[in-house]
Design a protein around this motif. Structure first.
Motif, short mmCIF file in Angstrom:
data_model
loop_
_atom_site.label_atom_id
_atom_site.label_comp_id
_atom_site.label_asym_id
_atom_site.label_seq_id
_atom_site.Cartn_x
_atom_site.Cartn_y
_atom_site.Cartn_z
N PRO A 180 0.19 -10.28 -1.36
CA PRO A 180 -1.03 -10.24 -2.17
C PRO A 180 -2.00 -11.33 -1.74
O PRO A 180 -1.62 -12.35 -1.15
N MET A 181 -3.25 -11.13 -2.08
CA MET A 181 -4.32 -12.08 -1.78
C MET A 181 -4.91 -12.57 -3.10
O MET A 181 -4.76 -11.94 -4.14
N TYR A 182 -5.61 -13.69 -3.03
CA TYR A 182 -6.27 -14.23 -4.22
C TYR A 182 -7.76 -14.20 -4.02
O TYR A 182 -8.29 -14.68 -3.01
N ASP A 183 -8.47 -13.60 -4.98
CA ASP A 183 -9.92 -13.51 -4.95
C ASP A 183 -10.49 -14.70 -5.73
O ASP A 183 -10.41 -14.73 -6.97
N GLU A 184 -11.03 -15.68 -5.04
CA GLU A 184 -11.54 -16.89 -5.69
C GLU A 184 -12.69 -16.58 -6.64
O GLU A 184 -12.85 -17.22 -7.68
N ALA A 185 -13.50 -15.59 -6.29
CA ALA A 185 -14.68 -15.28 -7.11
C ALA A 185 -14.30 -14.68 -8.45
O ALA A 185 -14.84 -15.05 -9.49
N THR A 186 -13.35 -13.74 -8.42
CA THR A 186 -12.99 -13.05 -9.67
C THR A 186 -11.72 -13.62 -10.31
O THR A 186 -11.37 -13.23 -11.41
N ARG A 187 -11.05 -14.53 -9.59
CA ARG A 187 -9.79 -15.15 -10.03
C ARG A 187 -8.73 -14.07 -10.32
O ARG A 187 -8.07 -14.08 -11.34
N GLU A 188 -8.63 -13.14 -9.37
CA GLU A 188 -7.66 -12.04 -9.46
C GLU A 188 -6.70 -12.10 -8.29
O GLU A 188 -7.07 -12.48 -7.17
N LEU A 189 -5.47 -11.66 -8.55
CA LEU A 189 -4.48 -11.45 -7.50
C LEU A 189 -4.54 -9.97 -7.13
O LEU A 189 -4.56 -9.12 -8.03
N PHE A 190 -4.57 -9.63 -5.84
CA PHE A 190 -4.73 -8.22 -5.48
C PHE A 190 -4.01 -7.92 -4.18
O PHE A 190 -3.67 -8.81 -3.39
N PHE A 191 -3.78 -6.64 -3.97
CA PHE A 191 -3.26 -6.16 -2.70
C PHE A 191 -3.83 -4.78 -2.44
O PHE A 191 -4.30 -4.10 -3.37
N SER A 192 -3.80 -4.36 -1.19
CA SER A 192 -4.23 -3.01 -0.83
C SER A 192 -3.26 -2.44 0.19
O SER A 192 -2.64 -3.18 0.95
N ILE A 193 -3.15 -1.11 0.19
CA ILE A 193 -2.21 -0.44 1.08
C ILE A 193 -2.73 0.97 1.37
O ILE A 193 -3.29 1.64 0.49
N GLN A 194 -2.58 1.39 2.61
CA GLN A 194 -2.97 2.73 3.00
C GLN A 194 -1.78 3.67 2.77
O GLN A 194 -0.67 3.40 3.25
N LEU A 195 -2.01 4.78 2.04
CA LEU A 195 -0.94 5.74 1.77
C LEU A 195 -1.27 7.08 2.42
O LEU A 195 -2.43 7.51 2.42
N LYS A 196 -0.25 7.72 2.96
CA LYS A 196 -0.39 9.05 3.55
C LYS A 196 -0.14 10.12 2.49
O LYS A 196 0.58 9.89 1.50
N LYS A 197 -0.70 11.27 2.67
CA LYS A 197 -0.47 12.39 1.77
C LYS A 197 1.04 12.65 1.63
O LYS A 197 1.77 12.69 2.61
N GLY A 198 1.49 12.77 0.37
CA GLY A 198 2.89 13.01 0.09
C GLY A 198 3.73 11.76 -0.02
O GLY A 198 4.89 11.80 -0.45
N GLU A 199 3.14 10.60 0.31
CA GLU A 199 3.89 9.34 0.25
C GLU A 199 3.94 8.83 -1.19
O GLU A 199 2.97 8.96 -1.95
N THR A 200 5.07 8.22 -1.56
CA THR A 200 5.23 7.62 -2.88
C THR A 200 5.38 6.11 -2.72
O THR A 200 6.15 5.63 -1.89
N PHE A 201 4.61 5.39 -3.52
CA PHE A 201 4.64 3.93 -3.46
C PHE A 201 4.89 3.38 -4.86
O PHE A 201 4.29 3.84 -5.85
N CYS A 202 5.78 2.38 -4.97
CA CYS A 202 6.13 1.78 -6.26
C CYS A 202 5.96 0.27 -6.21
O CYS A 202 6.24 -0.35 -5.17
N PHE A 203 5.53 -0.28 -7.30
CA PHE A 203 5.48 -1.74 -7.45
C PHE A 203 5.56 -2.07 -8.93
O PHE A 203 5.46 -1.20 -9.80
N SER A 204 5.76 -3.34 -9.22
CA SER A 204 5.81 -3.80 -10.62
C SER A 204 4.99 -5.06 -10.77
O SER A 204 4.73 -5.79 -9.79
#
Length: 677
Positions: free
Chosen positions: A220-244
């Motif tokens: 994850p990355m930290y956005d200093e401007a919004t004070r948010e923790l975030f991540f991004s990921i590219q998903l393919k059609k039919g792919e399932t991704f899980c996180f908590s």
């Protein structure tokens, strides 16, 4: 022939398997509450674990607030205390291909509360590109933490971005948010952290959150401007991704160093892993559900009653030495203070089904006995005088404009009765000697100094507010006098068991406190009562739960007289539950069922069946009403009664369409009681 017989046997076995599967599916259905229309009226239902309460909303990933149990600050300058909302670490948002997911671009929305597993599930189709589902829980195994588990199934190639932030309510005056990256035993962790001081400086609160990726290498990355923790990921059609997302909230009430403890709890959760956390959560809820109520023949009643029990279990925990406020851990209603609602309405079902929670509720009072002694002294009485509204200090916390604070004294007797009933269920003599009797003694001493002796040798109690809070400053309130007489009786019995000398004045007063009647024999609520509207059941409480009026003719007279005098607009939910109990025990099934429905139906709120306090209010779950509803079933339809000899089952009647009520896990020996038609 042999082939035919084998086919027949196989079909028979398959039939059994299908039947068992069908029964299991039906049973599972009775543990779930559903919502399917996002545009319909929506009363949120809290998810709590006895220390924190999380209030999910219908919008994607929305959490309205996090409540802290018994963490107080002043509501405003020179005003009484108010329970605090915590820093909210469960603020998630999602973008798909750079477009935020919100109510305008989702379809197929649905929510489910799974009471058996204590999780709140939401699912929807987002932007015609992904199926999204998530479940939220307040972890029973980590009582200052919660977890949100998210699953995304890509229907098209897509870019997923997820952000987490800290929600800091206006309960705080000073706050900070920071990002911390650290390594612990080879694990790299990325945490969003916040701490704040309550507005008037009473408490410090800290919160930490972190993403869990089930072993996937995502930073994850930290956005200093919004004070948010975030991540991004590219998903393919039919792919399932899980996180908590795991979050913790700690305060200086419970921890000397809440900042480091909040961080420590999240580090623990990261090392445990999502699956281990959830399995421990399920296991502890399985233990709670050893005490359960099963209604056969009325699925709607089953869900409503089980939801009431679920909410009480969620609001407290054994060993915490805390009790349950009227609104539980759902919001700041009644400032989060503790009232008679605890001892008279919520405590009896817990005492039958979970003595650990019941003990915690009594521990709460015992810990505040010194403050009750000081209050008695301040008002010129002896013994202990418990406050009408109690906060963490145990001092009177009722707003000064309300006369209930100075005059609603039956709370002290209610605590004494709860104390004796705990001994009757557990038969714990050591507890009675060390805690129960010392508490009862102080309560008895209070009542001996509170009563006034009349010329005929009877005793009166002047200038009180009874259970009917529309009548202030009255004399000889029926419930106050009845509860005081029982508290004195139980103090005498406890003294004898503990080998202590019984003051004769306790017996004399307890046996001679006035309970007034009209000329026709109806119990008179107080000395000047003339039939006016009442807020809630008062005189009727002498038959149940106090057990002082046992004659059925007198009970029926009182029921018929007072039932229609209750405020139908602003009266609280639980009054009709005591009517249900009495009619059920008198064998009047139809009348009992009528009262059963009246104790919750006007107060039900869609979509899950949250019970509000009154027919016209819309607060989240009113835990006092839950206690009354459960007593209607446990003590009414099933006939359970706590006596000096322990728990017994009295004759009672079931509604005509109910086949059976089964109550499991009752008392210290976890017995099962059944009532059939």
């Amino acid at each position: 022939m042999k082939i035919a017989m084998r086919i027949h046997a196989i079909c028979f076995i398959l039939g059994i398997i299908l039947s068992v599967t069908s029964l299991k599916a039906e049973e599972e259905r009775l543990w779930q509450l559903h919502a399917v229309d996002i545009q319909a009226p929506y009363a949120p239902a809290p998810m709590a674990n006895g220390c924190i309460g999380i209030l999910p909303q219908k919008e994607p990933f929305a959490v309205e607030h996090v409540m802290l149990n018994h963490v107080f600050d002043a509501a405003s300058p020179h005003v009484v205390s108010r329970v605090m909302r915590g820093i909210n670490p469960f603020c998630l948002s999602m973008k798909i291909d750079n477009k935020k997911v919100d109510t305008s671009n989702i379809s197929g929305w649905q929510q489910t509360i799974d009471m058996r597993r204590a999780v709140h599930r939401t699912g929807f189709h987002a932007l015609e590109k992904a199926d999204v589902s998530y479940e939220l829980c307040a972890l029973r195994n980590l009582p200052y933490a919660g977890l949100i588990r998210v699953t995304i199934q890509a229907c098209k190639d897509m870019l997923l971005e997820v952000r987490s932030e800290m929600g800091i309510p206006d309960d705080y005056s000073q706050s900070s948010i920071r990002y911390r990256e650290m390594e612990a035993d080879g694990n790299r962790m990325y945490m969003l952290e916040s701490d704040a001081t309550s507005r008037f400086g009473y408490r410090r609160v800290a919160s930490t959150s972190s993403f869990l990726f089930n072993g996937e290498q995502i930073k994850p990355m930290y956005d200093e401007a919004t004070r948010e923790l975030f991540f991004s990921i590219q998903l393919k059609k039919g792919e399932t991704f899980c996180f908590s997302l795991v979050g913790s909230v700690c305060s200086s009430r419970d921890f000397f160093d809440p900042y480091n403890e909040a961080e420590r709890q999240v580090i623990y959760a990261v090392h445990e892993g999502e699956e281990a956390l959830m399995q421990a959560h399920y296991r502890l809820w399985d233990e709670l559900w050893q005490g359960d109520i099963r209604i056969e023949g009325d699925d709607d009643a089953q869900r409503i009653v089980r939801f009431a029990l679920f909410n009480l279990y969620s609001s407290c925990r054994g060993g915490s030495r805390l009790s349950i406020p009227p609104m539980g851990l759902s919001l700041q209603g009644y400032n989060g203070h503790i009232f008679w609602d605890t001892e008279l309405w919520m405590y009896p079902p817990m005492l039958l089904l979970n003595q650990d929670i019941a003990r915690s509720m009594l521990d709460y009072r015992f810990d505040r006995l010194p403050a009750a002694r000081k209050k008695a002294l301040a008002y010129g009485y002896r013994g202990a005088m418990f406050p009408w509204e109690s906060d963490d200090s145990g001092e009177e916390a009722t707003p000064t404009h309300a006369l209930t604070g100075p005059f609603e004294h039956h709370i002290t007797a209610d605590i004494g009765i709860a104390c004796w009933n705990y001994y009757c269920v557990t038969r714990d003599v050591r507890w009675l000697q060390r805690e129960g009797y010392p508490l009862l003694k102080e309560i008895a001493d209070f009542w001996t100094s509170r009563v006034t002796r009349n010329q005929d040798g009877s005793y009166s109690i002047h200038n009180v507010t009874g259970a009917d809070e529309y009548a202030n400053g009255v004399t000889d309130n029926a419930f106050t006098n009845g509860a005081a007489s029982l508290a004195l009786k139980y103090a005498c019995q406890a003294a004898e068991i503990c080998g202590e000398k019984v003051p004769e004045i306790w017996r004399e007063i307890g046996e001679n406190i006035r309970v007034l009647q009209f000329e026709n024999g109806v119990t008179r609520e107080h000395s000047t009562y003339k039939g006016e509207m009442i807020k809630q059941a008062d005189a009727n409480l002498l038959a149940y739960p106090l057990g002082l009026i046992t004659d059925e003719y007198r009970q029926r007279q009182d029921l018929e007289y007072y039932a229609e005098r209750i405020d139908q607009k602003d009266g609280p939910a639980m009054s009709y539950s005591v009517y249900c109990v009495q009619y059920a025990r008198m064998g009047e099934a139809d009348k009992a069922y009528e009262m059963f429905r009246r104790c919750y139906e006007p107060n039900l709120r869609k979509p899950f069946g949250v019970i509000s306090e009154t027919p016209t209010s819309n607060n989240p779950y009113f835990m006092t009403g839950a206690g009354g509803l459960l007593q209607a079933v446990l003590n009414g339809f099933c006939g359970l009664q706590i006596t000096d000899e322990g728990i017994v089952q009295l004759p009672s009647a079931l509604p005509s369409h109910w086949k059976r009520v089964t109550v499991t896990g009752v008392g210290s020996d976890k017995k099962t009681y059944v009532r059939e038609r």
